[in-house]
Design an enzyme around this catalytic site. Structure first.
Site, mmCIF file in Angstrom:
data_model
loop_
_atom_site.group_PDB
_atom_site.id
_atom_site.type_symbol
_atom_site.label_atom_id
_atom_site.label_comp_id
_atom_site.label_asym_id
_atom_site.label_seq_id
_atom_site.Cartn_x
_atom_site.Cartn_y
_atom_site.Cartn_z
ATOM 1 N N SER A 169 0.849 -1.198 0.000
ATOM 2 C CA SER A 169 0.000 0.000 0.000
ATOM 3 C C SER A 169 0.887 1.252 0.000
ATOM 4 O O SER A 169 1.764 1.366 -0.865
ATOM 5 C CB SER A 169 -0.925 -0.043 1.222
ATOM 6 O OG SER A 169 -2.037 0.782 1.040
ATOM 7 N N ASP A 358 -8.109 -7.067 -4.458
ATOM 8 C CA ASP A 358 -7.786 -5.721 -3.979
ATOM 9 C C ASP A 358 -8.472 -4.708 -4.885
ATOM 10 O O ASP A 358 -8.090 -4.533 -6.036
ATOM 11 C CB ASP A 358 -6.263 -5.540 -4.007
ATOM 12 C CG ASP A 358 -5.822 -4.170 -3.494
ATOM 13 O OD1 ASP A 358 -6.681 -3.332 -3.173
ATOM 14 O OD2 ASP A 358 -4.597 -3.944 -3.402
ATOM 15 N N HIS A 391 -7.661 -5.693 -0.195
ATOM 16 C CA HIS A 391 -6.406 -4.943 -0.122
ATOM 17 C C HIS A 391 -5.504 -5.436 1.009
ATOM 18 O O HIS A 391 -4.283 -5.504 0.868
ATOM 19 C CB HIS A 391 -6.749 -3.462 0.085
ATOM 20 C CG HIS A 391 -5.554 -2.575 0.200
ATOM 21 N ND1 HIS A 391 -4.661 -2.391 -0.831
ATOM 22 C CD2 HIS A 391 -5.084 -1.810 1.219
ATOM 23 C CE1 HIS A 391 -3.707 -1.556 -0.451
ATOM 24 N NE2 HIS A 391 -3.946 -1.188 0.781
#
Lengths: 413, 413
Positions: A169, A358, A391
């Site tokens: 991320s 995700d 995610h």
């Protein structure tokens, strides 16, 4: 429902101190006394990064692995701080002796980002010029500022070069930026569940979170005591963001439409919890009018728990600053206009890992990074893991991911 | 950026009054004076539904089409209220003489739902017992309550049976409920972009929106003057929900990472707009500290505009009530445990339309409805339209959708 029911990662401290685990660790502070000029043109008179290390730096000082954390993460990515700890660092499943990031071979470093609220200099820190917290007078830090401050820490630690810089991320954004900013310093870059360019939908979600904070009267233009401030706004921002970290399928499996028993309130563990419980309209406050719209589905209760626990460990101004740094991330725009141009300086090898479910940084955004690297003539590969966990997949137990990370780190050409 | 730039559907009134258009219409009120018992066991002493009709009921009284609206919709689904109107009703592209829902052949009825805030009885309406607005003492209306109240309106209008009941999103839920509740009354049911069972992710988003409202101090336990109340919380709820109506791809195409010129504030069109503009940290208020986190990306500005315009036309308590009705929708659970059992009474023909990029009620949830109907031995078909416009696809111009709707409505066995 007892809040603890949501803490799925609880492990006994005894287990976490056993061989095969990083075990007890202690955070340290690195302070750079030199003025640090941020990308927005403003200069910090100096800064502190709180960090942890695991494993030992070898004599050649070339076995370091830098771990970069995501929006709500911190420097504590492995091990425990005391035997009473119920949860280890956030990437403890990946990092440790014999694990994918093997601390028997690597010297692992992880620092709370500049602008953070877990010990590094950020909006909560006192401005030496006034003695009061910076608040929103703190410079508008960027991902590149985070990376440049980490380089000073690694220099301080005597690290000559990085075997690998990795993160998921926002951590992946930092890893990519590292490969561009310090190409001769990074042997390998490993970025997961990330993007080279924050898209409109992701910006939109961050914008709603920021508005929830900015519109909370307790925000008070960024001036509030530590631990105070726009707790409601921050909780709402976190609740919403948390949905984007999961997936439709995983939420349906985990919660579905199951309801909670509303007449068995969990005993709040502190007076503050009790107050918050009331504030968030939880089971304990069934007499309030808000109770008419009270927790019914498990997923509601879970989200409120996520919101409540977040405000006890995170600062609202930092949330504003870091989401703005994320929204500002656009490697192509920052480096000449195309992603190929942005990656021109890269010298190390890059692995990007995307996760099928995700939807915050979907596979195609991860794939696009590798495509651009390859077009720029760089060594880069893409791996896509099939998962329905959304995610957050990069944080979760996955032997497939461990194997990928381990072989990427250990392989020598 | 001028707010009007976001009003894409603006058409000249002259055009909207031309042949081929529904033209000028007038809302009417139907009041049922009989006590109405809601699903939660409470009884309204009576209720009013505001509605519109287009076309003429035929002598056999069997050419009526009932249109059911979604969360933020209302009874005004076609035509204009005055020649000064810049926007027609919300489904004007689908409904009119010669259009897919052909008002030359059909008598179209659309009513603001029970619990709504556009003229029908809801939390804003005065409770005859106290003379004050119901607020949160209003019964917890369900989708079934909405349907049962609509039936009383149709009886009042002399409609003998429905040629079709149709709607998207929450409107689709009502359409499905109609087929179960009044099987002999519905020739056809047409549901789009919907679900037979609100899932955990969709509940989660609604929960965050409700919390934004409930935690706004102006909510004041549901007691606030009309037009007042938790405007900030409602705006935040709407901003977030709006993201779920679009898609990643459409947002990237529409906004990407384009930024707005921050030094050209649009002139607020009213003093209230000016206040809101400041409240939402818009361009006009660049001197406020919040401006440090001010509109930069077009998508931020767009969302704020969505939030602001919503609070000028919607009531926060109604938002709480209607999202709760949606979250409570689970046909299987309400009718015996399986969806096949739920659909057992159905007699009419059902068409369900899903949209590939709808991630709020994704194609598989739409398909599941048809699968269950077919397993229950009913006439049902599924159509999936390829679009990247997200959940809102059912509202947008689509010759493919028009053809589907038209042929479904006109076809006789």
């Amino acid at each position: 429902m007892n809040d603890a029911a949501f803490d799925e990662d609880i492990t006994s401290a005894a287990t976490l101190a056993e061989p095969g685990e990083v075990g007890l660790v202690e955070p340290r502070d690195f302070t750079s006394a030199a003025p640090f000029r941020c990308d927005d043109g403003r200069t910090l008179p100096g800064f502190t990064l709180r960090y942890e290390t695991y494993g030992r730096l070898n004599p050649a000082a070339d076995n370091a692995v830098l771990v970069c954390h995501a929006l709500s993460g911190d420097h504590h990515c492995a091990g425990i701080h005391s035997l009473a700890d119920k949860k280890p660092g956030w990437w403890n499943n990946l990092i440790g002796p014999g694990k994918a990031v093997d601390t028997n071979h690597h010297f692992v470093v992880c620092a709370n980002v500049l602008g953070g609220c877990q010990g590094s200099t950020g909006p909560l820190s006192p401005d030496p010029a006034t003695g009061r917290p910076y608040g929103i007078t703190f410079p508008a830090v960027t991902i590149r500022d985070m990376v440049r401050s980490q380089k000073l820490l690694l220099d301080h630690l005597g690290v000559r070069r990085l075997r690998c810089v990795l993160g998921g991320s926002m951590g992946g954004m930092q890893a990519l930026q590292w490969g561009i900013e310090y190409p001769d310093y990074c042997d390998k870059v490993l970025a997961m569940a990330t993007t080279a360019r924050e898209g409109a939908q992701a910006i939109a979600f961050n914008e709603v979170g920021r508005q929830a904070i900015l519109q909370d009267p307790e925000w008070n233009q960024g001036n509030y005591p530590k631990g105070g401030g726009p707790r409601v706004g921050l909780a709402i921002a976190r609740m919403m963001a948390h949905i984007t970290y999961l997936s439709d399928a995983s939420m349906d499996r985990k919660f579905g439409r199951r309801t909670v028993k509303s007449n068995t309130p969990a005993a709040p563990s502190s007076p503050e919890d009790a107050a918050l419980s009331g504030m968030m309209g939880d089971e304990g406050s069934a007499s309030a009018p808000a109770a008419a719209f009270d927790v019914n589905f498990e997923v509601q209760s879970y989200l409120r728990y996520q919101g409540k626990s977040f405000i006890n460990r995170f600062d609202a101004n930092t949330y504003l600053y870091i989401t703005r740094a994320i929204d500002g991330f656009d490697l192509a725009a920052a480096h000449g206009g195309t992603l190929e141009q942005a990656f021109a300086p890269v010298r190390g090898e890059t692995l990007v890992v995307g996760f099928t479910s995700d939807w915050l940084f979907p596979p195609e955004q991860n794939r696009a990074i590798v495509l651009a690297l390859q077009r720029a003539g760089k060594r880069a590969s893409y791996a896509e893991l099939t998962t329905d966990l959304g995610h957050d997949s990069f944080l979760l137990e996955s032997p497939e991911l461990y194997a990928l990370v381990s072989s990427f780190l250990e392989r020598t050409d």
